[in-house]
Design an enzyme around this catalytic site. Sequence first.
Site, mmCIF file in Angstrom:
data_model
loop_
_atom_site.group_PDB
_atom_site.id
_atom_site.type_symbol
_atom_site.label_atom_id
_atom_site.label_comp_id
_atom_site.label_asym_id
_atom_site.label_seq_id
_atom_site.Cartn_x
_atom_site.Cartn_y
_atom_site.Cartn_z
ATOM 1 C CE LYS A 138 -4.154 -1.882 2.224
ATOM 2 N NZ LYS A 138 -3.789 -3.291 2.244
ATOM 3 C CD GLU A 142 -4.671 5.061 4.317
ATOM 4 O OE1 GLU A 142 -4.205 4.802 3.205
ATOM 5 O OE2 GLU A 142 -5.837 4.792 4.641
ATOM 6 C CG HIS A 182 -11.787 -1.934 8.707
ATOM 7 N ND1 HIS A 182 -12.076 -0.604 8.528
ATOM 8 C CD2 HIS A 182 -11.269 -2.045 9.956
ATOM 9 C CE1 HIS A 182 -11.717 0.065 9.609
ATOM 10 N NE2 HIS A 182 -11.234 -0.786 10.488
ATOM 11 N NE ARG A 219 -7.979 -9.929 -4.414
ATOM 12 C CZ ARG A 219 -9.089 -9.395 -3.913
ATOM 13 N NH1 ARG A 219 -10.193 -9.424 -4.622
ATOM 14 N NH2 ARG A 219 -9.107 -8.833 -2.721
#
Length: 648
Positions: free
Chosen positions: A116, A200, A234, A296
């Site tokens: 990430k 973040e 999440h 994907r």
Amino acid sequence: MFNKILIANRGEIACRIIRTARDMGVKTVAVYSDADADALHVRNADEAVRLGPAPVADSYLRSDLIIQAALDTGAEAIHPGYGFLSENPDFVDAVTKAGLTFIGPSADAIRAMGLKDAAKALMIKAGVPVVPGYHGADQNPDLLAAEADKIGYPVLIKAVAGGGGKGMRLVEKAADFLENLNSAQAEGKTAFGNPDVLIEKYIQSPRHIEVQVFGDGTDAVHLFERDCSLQRRHQKVIEEAPAPGMTDAMRNAMGDAAVTAAKAIGYAGAGTIEFIVDGSNGLHPDGFWFMEMNTRLQVEHPVTEAITGVDLVAWQLLVASGQGLPMQQDDLSITGHAFEARLYAEDVPAGFLPAIGTLSHLSFPDTARIDSGVTQGDTISPWYDPMIAKVTTYGPDRTTALRKLSDALAATHVAGTTTNVGFLGALSRHAGFAAGDVDTGLIARDIDALTAQDDPTALDVAAAAFCAAGLTDADGPMTGFALWQPLPQTVHLRLGDDDCDAVVAFVDGNTCDVTTPFGTVNLTRGTGGWRSAAMALPKAVRHDGQVTVFGGTATCFDIVDPLARASSAGSGDAVMAPMPGLIQDVAVTVGQSVSEGDRLVVLEAMKMEHVLRAPRDGVVAKLGAALGDQVVAGAELVTLEAADGDAS
């Protein structure tokens, strides 16, 4: 086009790929572990090859065995599905080196988006907006804590190699940062072999909107957006397309950014660009930021297929075989609306813990698209993801599609394991969701109402009694009669720890009274079956000494042999393993005093950590497992006793 492909996956995605391959005249090879020897994807494929024992490290992650299976069976290409090896660039390199085609992006593209932090740096360079945060390589805990302070709380800690909510923690205040950091790092190392994290800024009213992209290595298009804001911890629960409240300006801006991201890495195949969106004041073109790219096919791809009319797996096969993009951007459009709900074997009242069991009964309505890797009689094992099916509905507008989803979930009947179907049904009826007022915090805010279990009614007990006694499906009027008064028949049932006997008394062949702990039901039988006034007797099925009644939620009654009736009561002293798993941490010692809610044991199951806490104040009397032990469901892990001076 390929003549034969091998599918390096299992379950519903393997079955879904087989369907399209068969439609295209392409032969398929399945692979399986010992736990999946009789699985649906094995039965559906043209050929099947055993990989090894049940653990994924010995089977579905054995890239060498998978590649050899493809070579031995004459497959020309390998489709990875999602999960397992689908985003492993080393596997792609090995497939290519073996002279086979990987049905997906290049290893370089996967590497570019696999971490990430590196992906966000690449997106910044490409001009794609990115959420403020720390994506550096220095993983010193003090530095990470300082960066979190700079960003400002609340913050998200995310495993750099993560996905599916694993290795992710929301931290509300600085005092909780280090504990959550340690937990995220441990989960990231277990699930992905990489403990590194990024930090973040947490968007206060966030929506999770992703864009489906498709490339051929040179050009790329987008197939519009999906809203995946309905999440718990999440993890996505219900997805829809298109996103409610989406404007043309916002859709164009997000689509352009997604295509830019795909082109920046020369992407080939199906992929998803995930964005975090500020939904506090409607959707605006300057209110979205890149989160990550999934290189994907996504679990929720059916909703995109429903609104575009595109078969994304067919596109994957076409592009991987050397053809260009089947359609250009101007050829693509949105028609109607679609929802997908993920049906899992999980115990909602116990905190959504994964469940196992044999599917004694499994039926779906024909009004929805069902993607499943199991059929009635199959077993949900502890080895893999406990998904039973994806239920997808489509309509000309959002209201119609959502109503069809609610109806489809109500008509989805599963017995033999506990599921989240009642929770999904409650979500589909949620007023805010129906109005399109969605964000990633909706489920957490209303979790009590969404997970409330319906109390059984007298009609539910009557249905269970009829089924247990074999009366539901009797043909013609009930035989036998009694003089002067109805002839009673007692059916012994138990609901949890409580006796729930029902007395069935036939007045005549088509009328009876059923007396239950919740009241008496008067039933009559007509052409449509047994009814109580305007209410039909709920559907029920008998299995394994139990009866499951399908109402608002599925209620499972034990059928009790009156000669073997025994009572049982739990003392509340034992903390049991809720599922099979690996002991990752034992936080207490024998003789230690604990308070209600204290952390006792950390159990790792399905690649996620589950913290088991003290159910009450007490003293640890016994430990039933140690660090590193593999335990079965129901194993007694910690035994508590009353502290000195407390009432026992």
